[in-house]
Every structure is written in structure tokens, then in C-alpha cells.
Design a protein around this motif. Structure first.
Motif, PDB file in Angstrom:
ATOM      1  N   GLN A   1       0.833  -1.200   0.000  1.00 35.59           N
ATOM      2  CA  GLN A   1       0.000   0.000   0.000  1.00 35.59           C
ATOM      3  C   GLN A   1       0.862   1.242   0.000  1.00 35.59           C
ATOM      4  O   GLN A   1       1.968   1.228   0.532  1.00 35.59           O
ATOM      5  N   GLY A   2       0.362   2.275  -0.603  1.00 35.54           N
ATOM      6  CA  GLY A   2       1.032   3.565  -0.593  1.00 35.54           C
ATOM      7  C   GLY A   2       2.212   3.665  -1.529  1.00 35.54           C
ATOM      8  O   GLY A   2       2.623   2.699  -2.161  1.00 35.54           O
ATOM      9  N   GLU A   3       2.749   4.889  -1.589  1.00 32.21           N
ATOM     10  CA  GLU A   3       3.908   5.173  -2.438  1.00 32.21           C
ATOM     11  C   GLU A   3       5.126   4.354  -2.058  1.00 32.21           C
ATOM     12  O   GLU A   3       5.900   3.945  -2.900  1.00 32.21           O
ATOM     13  N   ARG A   4       5.300   4.170  -0.752  1.00 32.52           N
ATOM     14  CA  ARG A   4       6.487   3.446  -0.273  1.00 32.52           C
ATOM     15  C   ARG A   4       6.315   1.937  -0.361  1.00 32.52           C
ATOM     16  O   ARG A   4       7.191   1.182   0.016  1.00 32.52           O
ATOM     17  N   LYS A   5       5.161   1.500  -0.855  1.00 33.83           N
ATOM     18  CA  LYS A   5       4.867   0.076  -1.037  1.00 33.83           C
ATOM     19  C   LYS A   5       5.063  -0.718   0.259  1.00 33.83           C
ATOM     20  O   LYS A   5       5.811  -1.686   0.316  1.00 33.83           O
ATOM     21  N   VAL A   6       4.394  -0.264   1.295  1.00 35.21           N
ATOM     22  CA  VAL A   6       4.450  -0.925   2.600  1.00 35.21           C
ATOM     23  C   VAL A   6       3.722  -2.260   2.491  1.00 35.21           C
ATOM     24  O   VAL A   6       2.587  -2.320   2.008  1.00 35.21           O
ATOM     25  N   PRO A   7       4.361  -3.368   2.935  1.00 33.28           N
ATOM     26  CA  PRO A   7       3.721  -4.677   2.838  1.00 33.28           C
ATOM     27  C   PRO A   7       2.460  -4.761   3.702  1.00 33.28           C
ATOM     28  O   PRO A   7       2.394  -4.195   4.790  1.00 33.28           O
ATOM     29  N   VAL A   8       1.482  -5.513   3.187  1.00 31.95           N
ATOM     30  CA  VAL A   8       0.234  -5.760   3.900  1.00 31.95           C
ATOM     31  C   VAL A   8      -0.052  -7.255   3.823  1.00 31.95           C
ATOM     32  O   VAL A   8       0.090  -7.864   2.760  1.00 31.95           O
ATOM     33  N   LEU A   9      -0.439  -7.833   4.956  1.00 37.26           N
ATOM     34  CA  LEU A   9      -0.872  -9.232   5.002  1.00 37.26           C
ATOM     35  C   LEU A   9      -2.379  -9.216   5.126  1.00 37.26           C
ATOM     36  O   LEU A   9      -2.932  -8.690   6.097  1.00 37.26           O
ATOM     37  N   HIS A  10      -3.061  -9.739   4.118  1.00 35.44           N
ATOM     38  CA  HIS A  10      -4.520  -9.820   4.140  1.00 35.44           C
ATOM     39  C   HIS A  10      -4.898 -11.120   4.846  1.00 35.44           C
ATOM     40  O   HIS A  10      -4.417 -12.179   4.480  1.00 35.44           O
ATOM     41  N   THR A  11      -5.720 -11.014   5.866  1.00 32.25           N
ATOM     42  CA  THR A  11      -6.126 -12.204   6.621  1.00 32.25           C
ATOM     43  C   THR A  11      -7.620 -12.430   6.469  1.00 32.25           C
ATOM     44  O   THR A  11      -8.376 -11.514   6.142  1.00 32.25           O
ATOM     45  N   ASN A  12      -8.028 -13.661   6.713  1.00 27.07           N
ATOM     46  CA  ASN A  12      -9.450 -13.996   6.697  1.00 27.07           C
ATOM     47  C   ASN A  12     -10.070 -13.736   8.062  1.00 27.07           C
ATOM     48  O   ASN A  12     -11.280 -13.739   8.201  1.00 27.07           O
ATOM     49  N   ASN A  13      -9.232 -13.573   9.072  1.00 27.96           N
ATOM     50  CA  ASN A  13      -9.696 -13.423  10.445  1.00 27.96           C
ATOM     51  C   ASN A  13      -9.521 -11.996  10.927  1.00 27.96           C
ATOM     52  O   ASN A  13      -8.663 -11.719  11.738  1.00 27.96           O
ATOM     53  N   GLY A  14     -10.306 -11.080  10.423  1.00 26.74           N
ATOM     54  CA  GLY A  14     -10.211  -9.708  10.897  1.00 26.74           C
ATOM     55  C   GLY A  14      -9.392  -8.838   9.981  1.00 26.74           C
ATOM     56  O   GLY A  14      -9.139  -9.177   8.831  1.00 26.74           O
ATOM     57  N   PRO A  15      -8.947  -7.695  10.512  1.00 23.28           N
ATOM     58  CA  PRO A  15      -8.218  -6.738   9.676  1.00 23.28           C
ATOM     59  C   PRO A  15      -6.842  -7.265   9.279  1.00 23.28           C
ATOM     60  O   PRO A  15      -6.269  -8.115   9.951  1.00 23.28           O
ATOM     61  N   GLY A  16      -6.331  -6.734   8.182  1.00 17.26           N
ATOM     62  CA  GLY A  16      -5.000  -7.114   7.740  1.00 17.26           C
ATOM     63  C   GLY A  16      -3.925  -6.517   8.625  1.00 17.26           C
ATOM     64  O   GLY A  16      -4.183  -5.632   9.440  1.00 17.26           O
ATOM     65  N   LEU A  17      -2.722  -7.021   8.468  1.00 18.88           N
ATOM     66  CA  LEU A  17      -1.573  -6.497   9.198  1.00 18.88           C
ATOM     67  C   LEU A  17      -0.721  -5.688   8.226  1.00 18.88           C
ATOM     68  O   LEU A  17      -0.554  -6.074   7.071  1.00 18.88           O
ATOM     69  N   THR A  18      -0.162  -4.578   8.721  1.00 19.44           N
ATOM     70  CA  THR A  18       0.605  -3.680   7.874  1.00 19.44           C
ATOM     71  C   THR A  18       2.014  -3.501   8.421  1.00 19.44           C
ATOM     72  O   THR A  18       2.187  -3.340   9.621  1.00 19.44           O
ATOM     73  N   GLY A  19       2.999  -3.552   7.536  1.00 14.64           N
ATOM     74  CA  GLY A  19       4.384  -3.287   7.903  1.00 14.64           C
ATOM     75  C   GLY A  19       5.224  -4.544   7.981  1.00 14.64           C
ATOM     76  O   GLY A  19       4.789  -5.575   8.484  1.00 14.64           O
ATOM     77  N   LEU A  20       6.424  -4.436   7.460  1.00 13.84           N
ATOM     78  CA  LEU A  20       7.343  -5.569   7.406  1.00 13.84           C
ATOM     79  C   LEU A  20       7.617  -6.163   8.782  1.00 13.84           C
ATOM     80  O   LEU A  20       7.544  -7.379   8.969  1.00 13.84           O
ATOM     81  N   ILE A  21       7.916  -5.321   9.762  1.00  9.80           N
ATOM     82  CA  ILE A  21       8.260  -5.798  11.103  1.00  9.80           C
ATOM     83  C   ILE A  21       7.070  -6.504  11.745  1.00  9.80           C
ATOM     84  O   ILE A  21       7.207  -7.595  12.300  1.00  9.80           O
ATOM     85  N   THR A  22       5.907  -5.891  11.669  1.00 11.08           N
ATOM     86  CA  THR A  22       4.703  -6.464  12.264  1.00 11.08           C
ATOM     87  C   THR A  22       4.374  -7.814  11.657  1.00 11.08           C
ATOM     88  O   THR A  22       4.102  -8.784  12.375  1.00 11.08           O
ATOM     89  N   ILE A  23       4.413  -7.898  10.342  1.00 10.90           N
ATOM     90  CA  ILE A  23       4.065  -9.140   9.656  1.00 10.90           C
ATOM     91  C   ILE A  23       5.112 -10.211   9.920  1.00 10.90           C
ATOM     92  O   ILE A  23       4.777 -11.373  10.179  1.00 10.90           O
ATOM     93  N   ALA A  24       6.395  -9.849   9.889  1.00  9.72           N
ATOM     94  CA  ALA A  24       7.460 -10.828  10.153  1.00  9.72           C
ATOM     95  C   ALA A  24       7.305 -11.415  11.556  1.00  9.72           C
ATOM     96  O   ALA A  24       7.396 -12.643  11.744  1.00  9.72           O
ATOM     97  N   ALA A  25       7.058 -10.574  12.554  1.00  8.43           N
ATOM     98  CA  ALA A  25       6.867 -11.063  13.929  1.00  8.43           C
ATOM     99  C   ALA A  25       5.642 -11.966  14.015  1.00  8.43           C
ATOM    100  O   ALA A  25       5.669 -13.002  14.682  1.00  8.43           O
TER     101      ALA A  25
END
Length: 94
Positions: free
Chosen positions: A23-47
Motif C-alpha cells: 500500500q502507498g507510495e512506499r509500497k508498505v507490505p500488507v498481510l490480508h487475513t481472513n480473520n479480521g483486519p490485515g496487518l501492515t508493515g514488514l516488522i509487524t508481519i514478520a513477527a
């Protein structure tokens, strides 16, 4: 970003199936999940992936180790991402 997270998922032995985007100009990673809202950001998703794989030790065992891991992940995002060339990246990581 998103490609690296898919590779991390594979290296952790997680079953494929997560859907990644950016998402966005900086192409921030997003993890789309089936269980609620997606997760945003490399660090958050990696953890999240590490915890999902039940390999929490990769995030550190003690408070100090956890801080060092967090520091390196933040350094990766703030200093390494967006560099114009592989040579720039190598120089930074040295």
C-alpha cells in the motif's frame, strides 16, 4: 517487502496461503487475513509469521535479545529499504 515475507513464510515451514499486497507510495507490505483486519508493515508481519510458526526464539528470549532483534528489524526498514542500488545496500550493511 511482500516477496521477502512470502520467502520468510516458506523458510519458517508455514503452509502457503497468506495473501500479501502493498500500500502507498512506499509500497508498505500488507498481510490480508481472513480473520479480521490485515496487518501492515514488514516488522509487524514478520513477527506475526514467526509467532504463527511457534518459533518465538527467533525474536529473542531475554528482554535484551528482543530489543536487539527489534533494533535490527527497524534498521532494515529505515536504513536499507529504498536504497537506489545493491552497492548502496552493501555499504550500509557493512
Amino acid at each position: 517487502g511482500a516477496e521477502e515475507l512470502a520467502l520468510l513464510e516458506k523458510l519458517l515451514g508455514l503452509p502457503k496461503g497468506n495473501k500479501y499486497g502493498v500500500q502507498g507510495e512506499r509500497k508498505v507490505p500488507v498481510l490480508h487475513t481472513n480473520n479480521g483486519p490485515g496487518l501492515t508493515g514488514l516488522i509487524t508481519i514478520a513477527a506475526h509469521l514467526v509467532k504463527q510458526a511457534k518459533k518465538d526464539q527467533l525474536l529473542g528470549s531475554t528482554a535484551e535479545e528482543k530489543a536487539v532483534v527489534q533494533q535490527w528489524l527497524e534498521y532494515r526498514v529505515t536504513q536499507v529499504d529504498g536504497r537506489s542500488s545493491k552497492e548502496d545496500t552493501r555499504t550500509i550493511l557493512k
